[in-house]
Scaffold this active site. Structure first.
Site, PDB file in Angstrom:
ATOM      1  N   HIS A   1       0.874  -1.171   0.000  1.00 15.95           N
ATOM      2  CA  HIS A   1       0.000   0.000   0.000  1.00 15.95           C
ATOM      3  C   HIS A   1       0.915   1.226   0.000  1.00 15.95           C
ATOM      4  O   HIS A   1       2.028   1.164   0.516  1.00 15.95           O
ATOM      5  CB  HIS A   1      -0.816  -0.055   1.299  1.00 15.95           C
ATOM      6  CG  HIS A   1      -1.881   0.977   1.417  1.00 15.95           C
ATOM      7  ND1 HIS A   1      -1.649   2.242   1.872  1.00 15.95           N
ATOM      8  CD2 HIS A   1      -3.204   0.914   1.136  1.00 15.95           C
ATOM      9  CE1 HIS A   1      -2.803   2.916   1.880  1.00 15.95           C
ATOM     10  NE2 HIS A   1      -3.755   2.132   1.442  1.00 15.95           N
TER      11      HIS A   1
ATOM     12  N   ASP B   1       2.572  -5.119   8.079  1.00 18.87           N
ATOM     13  CA  ASP B   1       1.343  -4.329   8.034  1.00 18.87           C
ATOM     14  C   ASP B   1       0.168  -5.309   8.011  1.00 18.87           C
ATOM     15  O   ASP B   1      -0.056  -5.993   7.017  1.00 18.87           O
ATOM     16  CB  ASP B   1       1.372  -3.452   6.770  1.00 18.87           C
ATOM     17  CG  ASP B   1       0.047  -2.735   6.512  1.00 18.87           C
ATOM     18  OD1 ASP B   1      -0.913  -2.968   7.274  1.00 18.87           O
ATOM     19  OD2 ASP B   1      -0.021  -1.965   5.543  1.00 18.87           O
TER      20      ASP B   1
ATOM     21  N   GLN C   1      -4.957  -5.531   6.594  1.00 22.70           N
ATOM     22  CA  GLN C   1      -5.910  -6.348   5.832  1.00 22.70           C
ATOM     23  C   GLN C   1      -6.002  -7.777   6.357  1.00 22.70           C
ATOM     24  O   GLN C   1      -6.751  -8.588   5.823  1.00 22.70           O
ATOM     25  CB  GLN C   1      -5.511  -6.367   4.345  1.00 22.70           C
ATOM     26  CG  GLN C   1      -5.568  -5.017   3.673  1.00 22.70           C
ATOM     27  CD  GLN C   1      -6.975  -4.439   3.624  1.00 22.70           C
ATOM     28  OE1 GLN C   1      -7.967  -5.158   3.647  1.00 22.70           O
ATOM     29  NE2 GLN C   1      -7.056  -3.123   3.571  1.00 22.70           N
TER      30      GLN C   1
ATOM     31  N   LYS D   1     -10.898  -1.249  10.889  1.00 20.46           N
ATOM     32  CA  LYS D   1     -11.137  -2.390  10.008  1.00 20.46           C
ATOM     33  C   LYS D   1     -11.587  -3.613  10.810  1.00 20.46           C
ATOM     34  O   LYS D   1     -11.927  -4.650  10.238  1.00 20.46           O
ATOM     35  CB  LYS D   1      -9.873  -2.720   9.217  1.00 20.46           C
ATOM     36  CG  LYS D   1      -9.481  -1.586   8.260  1.00 20.46           C
ATOM     37  CD  LYS D   1      -8.414  -2.034   7.305  1.00 20.46           C
ATOM     38  CE  LYS D   1      -7.655  -0.871   6.693  1.00 20.46           C
ATOM     39  NZ  LYS D   1      -8.299  -0.303   5.521  1.00 20.46           N
TER      40      LYS D   1
ATOM     41  N   CYS E   1      -4.659   2.648  -3.925  1.00 18.05           N
ATOM     42  CA  CYS E   1      -3.434   3.040  -3.208  1.00 18.05           C
ATOM     43  C   CYS E   1      -2.305   2.041  -3.434  1.00 18.05           C
ATOM     44  O   CYS E   1      -1.469   1.822  -2.545  1.00 18.05           O
ATOM     45  CB  CYS E   1      -3.674   3.182  -1.712  1.00 18.05           C
ATOM     46  SG  CYS E   1      -4.846   4.444  -1.286  1.00 18.05           S
TER      47      CYS E   1
END
Lengths: 409, 142
Positions: free
Chosen positions: A126, A203, A206, A229, A367
Site C-alpha cells: 500500500h 502491516d 488487511q 477495520k 493506493c
C-alpha cells in the site's frame, strides 16, 4: 462438502444499524470492507457511554472520572495484548492508525540506519507502506529493494531470499495485500529475515479482520493495524513492537504524557507505552476499539474466516461466468477480496453504475500503483466481503454488474 | 445560443427520462458525439487533475470564441465532459467565466460534484473556466 460455519447472519446483521440504510433508493450493499468495516451498535453505544458518563483526561487526574477513563483505556490495551498474544501490555501502543504506526517505526530507524544499508519492501505494498521508507532512505542514504510478484500477484519468495544479505536491516511486508487479498507467507519471511538479523515490520491492516494474529508464534518484531477495520471506530491504530525494539527507538512525537522529567535543558522520556503516546489520545476511540475486538471475538475469527471464505468462493465462481471478466490475484490463501476488470471497461464506469444500485465498491488504483503498473491497468474494481455480507447480496451485485456491463458496452 | 439557453435545453432533454438508468444511457450516448481532442494532445499536459479516469481537454480561440475538444478513457466521464463542452464551447471567454453551473444539479449529476468523486465534475468545470480565464487575460493584454 458444506462447511458448518454456525454464523447467525440475521442476528449479526441486526447488530449493524448502517446495513438498514437505503442508498440511491436501494438497500445498501456494502462491499468496501477492505477500506473500512462497519460499526456494530455496541461499539457506537460505548462511545456515547464514554461521553455521557466518564469523559475525562486519562493518566493525570486524581478524580473519579479520570480514574474510570484511565482504567477503561488501559483495559483496552490488555484486550489487544491478549488478542495478539503479546508478552506485555506495554508492547501495545495506540496510534491514530496503521499509517501513523508505520511512520513511528520508520522515524525510529532514522538514527539506526546507515548509508548503504538496505530495506526490503514488496511490490504488493500500500502507498502508506512505501512512502515512509522512501523518506527514511532519503534521510539516511539507505536503499530500498523490492520483492517482485508473479502473474498471480504472489510474492516470489525465492527472489526475496536472494535480496537478503548482511546489509539488510529492515523488511516490510503486508500480511495481506489490500489490492488483491493475497495472504503472504510472513512466518517464513520473518524467519529468513531473522537469519540475517534484519528487523521485520508487518502491516496487518488487511489481515486482522479475517484471522487471529499471534505475534509470539510469528516472532514478528513490529505488527501494525487500524481498529476501524475490525469493528472499531476510525482514528485508532495499533502498534505492537517487541519490548527490546520499542526501547531502542526514540519517541515520534514530543509532548505531554510521553515525558518523565522536564527541565529546559533536557527531558527524560517516560517508559513504555507512554513514550509513544504523547498528548491526549483518542480515549473514546481506544475504549470503543476494545469493545469492537470483543465483539469480533464473541463471533470468533475462525468462524468469520470460514464464512467469508464461502462468500469469496461463491462470488469468484459467479464472477468468472461473466464473459471478459478478469480477476487479479490468485492464490491458495486469500482473504475475501476480489479485484477485477471487465474487458476494456474502465473500473470507474462500473463503480459509478454499481453505486447507483446502492452497491459500495472501491475502484481505481487502490493506493497500490506499483501493482497496477505491473498488470498494466488503470485500476480495478474491488469488492471485499465481511462476515455480515450474504450470498443474496452477491446475487444482487452480480445482477447489477450485468446491467452495468450492458450499459457500458 | 447563449450558455443559459443551452443549459435549459439540456435540462429539458434530461427531464424526459424517468430514472437514472435512462439518464446515464443518454449521457453515455452524448459522449459519442464529443468533439475529440487530437491524439497528439492526449498527454499529461492536457489532463484534468483529480480524476480517477483520464480526461484530456484542450481549448482554442477561434474568432474570439473558445472551442473545446476533449476525450476520456472512461465512458461516463466522456459523457460528462461532452455535456460540459456542449454548454461551454463556442462562446466568448467572459461568458464562460461568468456562467452559472446549477444545471448539473437539475440533470441528476449532483453526486458527481462531491469532492470525493475521483472523476470530479467540478474539476472539469474548473478546467474549462481556467482556459476561458487564460484566454480572457490574453485578449485584455492585446
Amino acid at each position: 462438502m458444506k462447511k458448518n460455519t454456525h454464523i447467525n447472519i440475521d442476528q449479526i446483521r441486526n447488530d449493524f444499524p448502517i446495513l438498514k440504510r437505503k442508498v440511491n433508493g436501494e438497500s445498501l450493499i456494502y462491499f468496501d470492507n477492505a477500506a473500512t468495516s462497519q460499526t456494530p451498535q455496541l461499539v457506537i453505544d460505548s462511545i456515547v457511554d464514554y461521553y455521557s458518563k466518564y469523559n475525562s483526561n486519562i493518566h493525570r487526574g486524581v478524580h473519579f472520572l479520570s480514574q474510570e477513563a484511565t482504567d477503561a483505556y488501559e483495559n483496552s490495551r490488555v484486550k489487544f495484548q491478549k488478542h495478539f498474544n503479546a508478552h506485555n501490555s506495554y508492547e501495545i501502543i495506540f496510534t491514530s492508525g496503521t499509517t501513523h504506526s508505520i511512520n513511528l517505526v520508520a522515524n525510529g530507524f532514522k538514527k539506526i540506519l546507515k548509508k548503504n544499508d538496505e530495506i526490503i519492501i514488496s511490490q504488493l505494498e500500500h502507498h502508506s507502506n512505501i512512502v515512509p521508507w522512501q523518506m527514511l532512505c532519503e534521510e539516511t542514504g539507505a536503499k530500498i529493494k523490492v520483492i517482485p510478484i508473479n502473474n498471480n500477484g504472489e510474492l516470489i519468495i525465492d527472489e526475496f531470499e536472494k535480496l537478503l544479505n548482511s546489509k539488510t536491516k529492515l523488511v516490510f511486508v503486508n500480511h495481506v495485500s489490500n489490492a488483491l487479498g493475497i495472504v503472504n507467507p510472513i512466518k517464513h519471511i520473518i524467519k529468513k529475515a531473522h537469519e540475517f538479523n534484519a528487523i521485520v515490520l508487518v502491516d496487518g491492516a488487511q489481515a486482522t479482520p479475517h484471522m487471529k494474529i499471534d505475534v509470539i508464534d510469528l516472532d514478528v518484531d513490529f505488527y501494525v493495524t487500524s481498529t476501524h477495520k475490525i469493528c472499531g471506530p476510525t482514528g485508532v491504530g495499533i502498534l505492537y513492537g517487541k519490548e527490546k525494539w520499542l526501547n531502542k527507538i526514540p519517541p515520534f512525537l514530543g509532548g505531554g504524557e510521553m515525558i518523565d522529567q522536564v527541565t529546559f535543558e533536557k527531558s527524560t522520556y517516560a517508559g513504555l507505552p507512554n513514550k509513544f503516546e504523547a498528548g491526549t489520545p483518542n480515549i473514546s476511540g481506544v475504549i470503543a476499539s476494545g469493545v469492537g475486538i470483543d465483539y469480533l471475538n464473541s463471533i470468533g475469527l475462525e468462524k468469520i474466516y470460514a464464512y467469508e471464505n464461502e462468500l469469496l468462493e461463491y462470488a469468484t465462481r459467479e464472477l468468472l461466468q461473466i464473459k471478459g471478466l478478469k480477476i487479479y490475484g490468485f492464490s491458495a490463501k486469500k482473504t475475501s477480496v476480489i479485484s477485477f476488470n471487465v474487458g476494456n471497461i474502465h473500473p470507474y464506469d462500473i463503480g459509478s453504475i454499481l453505486d447507483k444500485f446502492g452497491i459500495a465498491t472501491r475502484t481505481g488504483q487502490l493506493c497500490a500503483q506499483p501493482i497496477m503498473d505491473y498488470f498494466k491497468i488503470p485500476g480495478t474494481i474491488r469488492v471485499s466481503f465481511s462476515f455480515y455480507n450474504t450470498k443474496e447480496e452477491i446475487d444482487e451485485f452480480i445482477k447489477a454488474l450485468h446491467k452495468a456491463i450492458l450499459m457500458l458496452s | 445560443m447563449k450558455i443559459k439557453q443551452i443549459q435549459e435545453e439540456i435540462i429539458d432533454e434530461f427531464a424526459m427520462f424517468d430514472d437514472w438508468m435512462q439518464r446515464y444511457e443518454y449521457m453515455i450516448d452524448l459522449g459519442k458525439s464529443l468533439p475529440l481532442i487530437e491524439s497528439k494532445y492526449k498527454t499529461d499536459d492536457y489532463l484534468v487533475n483529480g480524476c480517477q479516469s483520464k480526461v484530456w481537454v484542450r481549448a482554442e480561440l477561434v474568432d474570439n470564441q473558445i472551442v473545446f475538444k476533449a476525450d476520456s478513457d472512461a465512458i461516463i466521464s466522456k459523457g460528462i465532459i461532452a455535456i460540459l463542452i456542449r454548454v461551454f464551447s463556442h462562446h466568448e471567454p467572459n461568458e464562460i467565466i461568468e456562467a452559472n453551473t446549477d444545471f448539473v444539479d437539475k440533470i441528476g449529476l449532483k453526486d458527481h460534484l462531491s469532492p470525493n468523486r475521483a472523476n470530479g465534475l467540478s474539476s472539469m468545470i474548473k478546467q474549462l473556466k481556467l482556459y476561458a480565464l487564460a484566454y480572457q487575460t490574453k485578449i485584455n493584454d492585446e
